[in-house]
Structures are given as C-alpha cells and as structure tokens.
Design a protein around this motif. Structure first.
Motif, mmCIF file in Angstrom:
data_model
loop_
_atom_site.group_PDB
_atom_site.id
_atom_site.type_symbol
_atom_site.label_atom_id
_atom_site.label_comp_id
_atom_site.label_asym_id
_atom_site.label_seq_id
_atom_site.Cartn_x
_atom_site.Cartn_y
_atom_site.Cartn_z
ATOM 1 N N LEU A 170 -56.405 -29.081 -26.819
ATOM 2 C CA LEU A 170 -55.454 -29.646 -27.771
ATOM 3 C C LEU A 170 -55.984 -31.019 -28.181
ATOM 4 O O LEU A 170 -56.142 -31.895 -27.335
ATOM 5 C CB LEU A 170 -54.060 -29.790 -27.139
ATOM 6 N N SER A 171 -56.275 -31.180 -29.462
ATOM 7 C CA SER A 171 -56.750 -32.471 -29.956
ATOM 8 C C SER A 171 -55.580 -33.247 -30.536
ATOM 9 O O SER A 171 -54.860 -32.751 -31.404
ATOM 10 C CB SER A 171 -57.831 -32.272 -31.019
ATOM 11 N N TRP A 172 -55.397 -34.460 -30.041
ATOM 12 C CA TRP A 172 -54.273 -35.313 -30.441
ATOM 13 C C TRP A 172 -54.784 -36.404 -31.358
ATOM 14 O O TRP A 172 -55.637 -37.201 -30.978
ATOM 15 C CB TRP A 172 -53.618 -35.910 -29.203
ATOM 16 N N GLN A 173 -54.288 -36.412 -32.593
ATOM 17 C CA GLN A 173 -54.669 -37.407 -33.592
ATOM 18 C C GLN A 173 -53.519 -38.404 -33.715
ATOM 19 O O GLN A 173 -52.458 -38.060 -34.246
ATOM 20 C CB GLN A 173 -54.928 -36.732 -34.942
ATOM 21 N N PRO A 174 -53.675 -39.623 -33.210
ATOM 22 C CA PRO A 174 -52.552 -40.575 -33.192
ATOM 23 C C PRO A 174 -52.326 -41.238 -34.541
ATOM 24 O O PRO A 174 -52.420 -42.452 -34.687
ATOM 25 C CB PRO A 174 -52.991 -41.583 -32.128
ATOM 26 N N THR A 175 -52.037 -40.430 -35.555
ATOM 27 C CA THR A 175 -51.799 -40.968 -36.888
ATOM 28 C C THR A 175 -50.419 -41.595 -36.972
ATOM 29 O O THR A 175 -49.587 -41.423 -36.089
ATOM 30 C CB THR A 175 -51.917 -39.854 -37.943
ATOM 31 N N ALA A 176 -50.171 -42.330 -38.062
ATOM 32 C CA ALA A 176 -48.860 -42.950 -38.253
ATOM 33 C C ALA A 176 -47.794 -41.861 -38.304
ATOM 34 O O ALA A 176 -47.993 -40.791 -38.866
ATOM 35 C CB ALA A 176 -48.848 -43.760 -39.543
ATOM 36 N N GLY A 177 -46.649 -42.129 -37.694
ATOM 37 C CA GLY A 177 -45.573 -41.142 -37.661
ATOM 38 C C GLY A 177 -45.628 -40.352 -36.371
ATOM 39 O O GLY A 177 -45.828 -40.890 -35.293
ATOM 40 N N ALA A 178 -45.479 -39.024 -36.480
ATOM 41 C CA ALA A 178 -45.381 -38.192 -35.288
ATOM 42 C C ALA A 178 -46.724 -37.890 -34.657
ATOM 43 O O ALA A 178 -46.791 -37.421 -33.535
ATOM 44 C CB ALA A 178 -44.690 -36.871 -35.645
ATOM 45 N N GLY A 179 -47.826 -38.153 -35.351
ATOM 46 C CA GLY A 179 -49.120 -37.756 -34.844
ATOM 47 C C GLY A 179 -49.398 -36.304 -35.199
ATOM 48 O O GLY A 179 -48.537 -35.598 -35.718
ATOM 49 N N ALA A 180 -50.602 -35.835 -34.924
ATOM 50 C CA ALA A 180 -50.985 -34.481 -35.295
ATOM 51 C C ALA A 180 -51.732 -33.826 -34.152
ATOM 52 O O ALA A 180 -52.588 -34.428 -33.511
ATOM 53 C CB ALA A 180 -51.855 -34.507 -36.551
ATOM 54 N N LEU A 181 -51.403 -32.555 -33.882
ATOM 55 C CA LEU A 181 -52.047 -31.775 -32.846
ATOM 56 C C LEU A 181 -52.810 -30.618 -33.465
ATOM 57 O O LEU A 181 -52.339 -29.988 -34.413
ATOM 58 C CB LEU A 181 -51.005 -31.200 -31.879
ATOM 59 N N SER A 182 -53.983 -30.318 -32.938
ATOM 60 C CA SER A 182 -54.698 -29.108 -33.330
ATOM 61 C C SER A 182 -55.097 -28.356 -32.062
ATOM 62 O O SER A 182 -55.521 -28.961 -31.075
ATOM 63 C CB SER A 182 -55.923 -29.440 -34.179
ATOM 64 N N LEU A 183 -54.939 -27.033 -32.103
ATOM 65 C CA LEU A 183 -55.120 -26.184 -30.930
ATOM 66 C C LEU A 183 -56.343 -25.300 -31.093
ATOM 67 O O LEU A 183 -56.587 -24.741 -32.165
ATOM 68 C CB LEU A 183 -53.876 -25.313 -30.736
ATOM 69 N N ALA A 184 -57.112 -25.158 -30.017
ATOM 70 C CA ALA A 184 -58.224 -24.212 -29.984
ATOM 71 C C ALA A 184 -58.158 -23.450 -28.663
ATOM 72 O O ALA A 184 -58.132 -24.056 -27.589
ATOM 73 C CB ALA A 184 -59.557 -24.943 -30.111
ATOM 74 N N ILE A 185 -58.081 -22.114 -28.741
ATOM 75 C CA ILE A 185 -58.069 -21.270 -27.546
ATOM 76 C C ILE A 185 -59.280 -20.345 -27.617
ATOM 77 O O ILE A 185 -59.397 -19.531 -28.529
ATOM 78 C CB ILE A 185 -56.783 -20.441 -27.434
ATOM 79 N N THR A 186 -60.177 -20.472 -26.653
ATOM 80 C CA THR A 186 -61.376 -19.647 -26.617
ATOM 81 C C THR A 186 -61.130 -18.334 -25.892
ATOM 82 O O THR A 186 -61.644 -17.294 -26.286
ATOM 83 C CB THR A 186 -62.524 -20.400 -25.923
#
Length: 208
Positions: A156-172
């Motif tokens: 799970l990559s956590w991007q600490p952008t302004a607001g709620a932030g953004a998550l991206s998921l990768a499942i191998t």
C-alpha cells in the motif's frame, strides 16, 4: 399543474446520502489486511516494512492494530522507526528502512488493520511511503509466495497529499493477501442515516 412528489424526492435524497456514505469507503485511510498462510509450509517469518520512496519526505505513519494470528510477540524484531504500542505497532518514515520481522507458525490466517496518517505535502511531487508485506521461510531469507522482486506479496503506497491523502494498492499474490477498506465512523454514520431515510420513505409509501 405540476405537483411535486415529496415521497420520491425524499427517497432520492436518502439514496444520494447512502451512496455518498459508500463513496467515503473508497477514500478511507484505514485498511484491513488478511493473509492466508495455508500454502506457505509449517513455519517462517512475516515481514512488514514502511519506507519512503526518497528522503527527505514529509512525515508519514502507518499504525497496525487489531492483530490476529501474530503469535508470541516477545521475540519480534524491530528495525528503524518502528515502535510497539498498545495492541499494535507504529511505523514512521523518518529512516530509509523501517521493518517488523516476526516468527510465525503457518497454516492459518493473519490479519490486522493499518491506518495511515502524517503531515500533508501539497506539492505535486509529494513523496510516497510504501507499506509492504512479505513472508520468508524458516531460514529467514527464502522469499515465499508469488512475490515482487523486492519480496513483497502486497503493498500500500501512501501519498501524503493535502486533504485526506491518497492510497494505491498492489497485490502480487491474491491467494495469500486480501485487502479491504475500513470505513471511518463518519462514513458509517452517513450510510446509516441514508438507509434510515430510505426505510422511512418506504414506510410512508406503504401507509399512504
């Protein structure tokens, strides 16, 4: 003369409220991770990491809680910015390598919630931090499962952008890892209110 259908309007408003509550699930900052170790043999190690893509990065954190199937935590190995807390562990991203290494008996399921937070970075080039899950054999070195080159089965990559932030998921390896969103209390409240309004509108229609 047009006569407004207040019952229909109420139902539409309630449905919109309920859907907005569901939409909130997609942006939840807490995720539930479930790992099935049945195919991994008898014993080995679970490895959890939370590392920034580059440094320096805006401070980010990943806190794991509601642990299940972790076994005896007395021998857990912690490296870098990782601290054991009440009922779980708190990862920071202040060093390049932040790691939890735990011996496990395989065959069952391991699960936990991971909550992301930290300081918002409003710049377009905000540096993400990656929370990665890996399994290793009894020698502590042999990578198990259908893993990425870095050994991770999911991340799970956590991007600490302004607001709620953004998550991206990768499942191998989907035979081992499963991830789902844990709605925030406000999302549950909004969804409950929407469903209650739908029920109220339905009862009014039946009584009419």
């Amino acid at each position: 003369m047009f006569k407004p259908n207040f019952s229909l309007t109420l139902r539409h408003a309630a449905l919109a409220l309920a859907l907005s509550g569901l939409a909130g699930l997609a942006t939840a900052q807490t995720m539930h991770v479930e790992l099935n170790t049945a195919s991994l043999g008898s014993s080995g190690f679970l490895d959890l990491q939370f590392n920034p893509a580059n440094t320096p990065a805006a401070f980010a954190s990943a806190t794991i809680s509601h642990l299940s199937g972790f076994g005896d935590l007395s021998g857990v190995g912690l490296t870098g910015d990782v601290q054991q807390s009440a009922g779980g562990f708190a990862f920071g991203n202040t060093t390049d390598y932040n790691d939890l290494f735990q011996a496990l008996s395989f065959g069952g399921k391991v699960s936990f919630d991971v909550t992301f937070g930290g300081l918002a970075d409003p710049s377009p080039a905000a540096i993400p931090s990656k929370f990665a899950v890996s399994f290793y054999g009894a020698d502590g070195m042999t990578v198990l499962g259908n893993a990425e080159p870095d050994g991770s089965l999911m991340s799970l990559s956590w991007q600490p952008t302004a607001g709620a932030g953004a998550l991206s998921l990768a499942i191998t390896d989907q035979t081992i890892a499963n991830v789902s969103a844990v709605p925030e209390p406000s999302a549950w409240a909004m969804l409950g209110a929407g469903l209650a309004l739908v029920g109220y509108a339905r009862r009014r229609k039946l009584a009419a």
